[in-house]
Scaffold this motif. Structure first.
Motif, short mmCIF file in Angstrom:
data_model
loop_
_atom_site.label_atom_id
_atom_site.label_comp_id
_atom_site.label_asym_id
_atom_site.label_seq_id
_atom_site.Cartn_x
_atom_site.Cartn_y
_atom_site.Cartn_z
N UNK A 48 34.92 -7.42 11.20
CA UNK A 48 35.24 -7.04 9.83
C UNK A 48 36.59 -6.33 9.81
N UNK A 49 37.25 -6.45 8.66
CA UNK A 49 38.58 -5.87 8.50
C UNK A 49 38.79 -5.51 7.05
N UNK A 50 39.55 -4.46 6.83
CA UNK A 50 39.85 -4.03 5.47
C UNK A 50 41.18 -4.63 5.02
N UNK A 51 41.24 -5.01 3.76
CA UNK A 51 42.48 -5.48 3.14
C UNK A 51 42.78 -4.51 2.02
N UNK A 73 46.61 -0.99 -13.78
CA UNK A 73 45.69 0.10 -14.09
C UNK A 73 44.76 0.41 -12.93
N UNK A 74 44.41 -0.62 -12.16
CA UNK A 74 43.48 -0.37 -11.05
C UNK A 74 44.05 -0.89 -9.74
N UNK A 75 43.60 -0.26 -8.69
CA UNK A 75 43.91 -0.66 -7.31
C UNK A 75 42.58 -0.82 -6.60
N UNK A 76 42.62 -1.43 -5.44
CA UNK A 76 41.36 -1.60 -4.74
C UNK A 76 41.55 -2.11 -3.33
N UNK A 77 40.44 -2.50 -2.75
CA UNK A 77 40.44 -3.05 -1.40
C UNK A 77 39.22 -3.92 -1.24
N UNK A 78 39.25 -4.73 -0.22
CA UNK A 78 38.08 -5.50 0.17
C UNK A 78 37.83 -5.28 1.66
N UNK A 79 36.61 -5.48 2.06
CA UNK A 79 36.26 -5.56 3.48
C UNK A 79 35.69 -6.95 3.67
N UNK A 80 36.21 -7.63 4.68
CA UNK A 80 35.84 -9.03 4.89
C UNK A 80 35.49 -9.31 6.34
N UNK A 81 34.69 -10.35 6.51
CA UNK A 81 34.44 -10.89 7.85
C UNK A 81 35.56 -11.88 8.10
N UNK A 82 36.29 -11.67 9.18
CA UNK A 82 37.45 -12.52 9.45
C UNK A 82 37.06 -13.94 9.81
N UNK A 83 37.89 -14.87 9.38
CA UNK A 83 37.76 -16.28 9.74
C UNK A 83 39.12 -16.77 10.22
N UNK A 84 39.18 -18.00 10.65
CA UNK A 84 40.45 -18.57 11.11
C UNK A 84 41.48 -18.68 9.98
N UNK A 85 41.01 -18.78 8.73
CA UNK A 85 41.92 -18.93 7.60
C UNK A 85 42.42 -17.56 7.15
N UNK A 86 43.72 -17.38 7.16
CA UNK A 86 44.35 -16.13 6.77
C UNK A 86 44.03 -15.77 5.33
N UNK A 87 43.63 -14.52 5.11
CA UNK A 87 43.32 -13.98 3.78
C UNK A 87 42.20 -14.73 3.07
N UNK A 88 41.33 -15.38 3.83
CA UNK A 88 40.21 -16.08 3.21
C UNK A 88 38.91 -15.78 3.94
N UNK A 89 38.77 -14.52 4.39
CA UNK A 89 37.55 -14.12 5.05
C UNK A 89 36.39 -14.05 4.07
N UNK A 90 35.21 -13.83 4.59
CA UNK A 90 34.00 -13.69 3.76
C UNK A 90 33.93 -12.25 3.27
N UNK A 91 34.12 -12.05 1.99
CA UNK A 91 34.17 -10.70 1.42
C UNK A 91 32.76 -10.14 1.31
N UNK A 92 32.56 -8.97 1.95
CA UNK A 92 31.24 -8.34 1.93
C UNK A 92 31.25 -7.01 1.20
N UNK A 93 32.43 -6.54 0.82
CA UNK A 93 32.53 -5.29 0.07
C UNK A 93 33.82 -5.29 -0.73
N UNK A 94 33.73 -4.83 -1.97
CA UNK A 94 34.91 -4.74 -2.84
C UNK A 94 34.82 -3.43 -3.61
N UNK A 95 35.96 -2.79 -3.78
CA UNK A 95 36.00 -1.57 -4.58
C UNK A 95 37.31 -1.52 -5.34
N UNK A 96 37.23 -1.11 -6.59
CA UNK A 96 38.41 -0.91 -7.43
C UNK A 96 38.29 0.45 -8.09
N UNK A 97 39.43 1.07 -8.36
CA UNK A 97 39.48 2.40 -8.95
C UNK A 97 40.84 2.57 -9.61
N UNK A 98 40.98 3.62 -10.38
CA UNK A 98 42.22 3.86 -11.13
C UNK A 98 43.39 4.04 -10.17
#
Length: 166
Positions: A48-51, A73-98
């Protein structure tokens, strides 16, 4: 081993073998390198890796800058399970905030909030032996942002100086 592309990292066969022998449940990628190859299959659940950024709007980096640059207005991040495809991991957590008013404050806020995401995922794995279910039907941003150029920084500073005068 760093590939021809400086941002891609591949582990040696000897390192892969050592890691497999550890029988790990999962690995947290704490580097900025893109992992490729057999390393992605070393642990039971994956890596897993954070973006730092909402990947529906922003890919690339630096995390937190483009949100303030474009006055999002908002910023955020995702945590994903990495795959061979860049920036297309399996997203398992997302958060957004002001979003915060400045890039540095925004970047710090995203990083601090990311710790809570990892904590939630660790609790999920401890309780259920699995990651949270991945998001489905995500529309990703097609634009990859890169390190701001001089004129981006200049424009950002001008926006910031106008904001501070108000």
């Amino acid at each position: 081993k760093v590939s021809n592309k400086k941002y891609i990292f591949r582990y040696s066969e000897a390192d892969i073998k050592k890691l497999k022998n550890l029988d790990l449940d999962f690995i947290i990628n704490g580097s900025e390198k893109v992992l490729k190859g057999e390393i992605l299959n070393v642990s039971k659940l994956g890596i897993i890796s954070i973006h730092h950024g909402d990947n529906r709007k922003f890919k690339g980096g630096p995390g937190g800058f483009w949100e303030t640059y474009f006055s999002e207005e908002s910023s955020g991040y995702i945590i994903q399970i990495l795959t061979e495809k860049l920036d297309q991991g399996k997203i398992i957590f997302r958060s957004n905030f002001k979003s915060k008013d400045t890039y540095l404050l925004n970047q710090i806020n995203i990083a601090e909030n990311g710790n809570y995401g990892y904590k939630d995922i660790l609790n999920q794995v401890c309780e259920h032996g699995a990651f949270p279910l991945e998001e489905k039907n995500i529309v990703y941003s097609n634009k990859v942002n890169k390190t701001p150029r001089f004129w981006n920084i200049l424009l950002y500073l001008l926006k910031l100086s106008r904001y501070k005068k108000k």
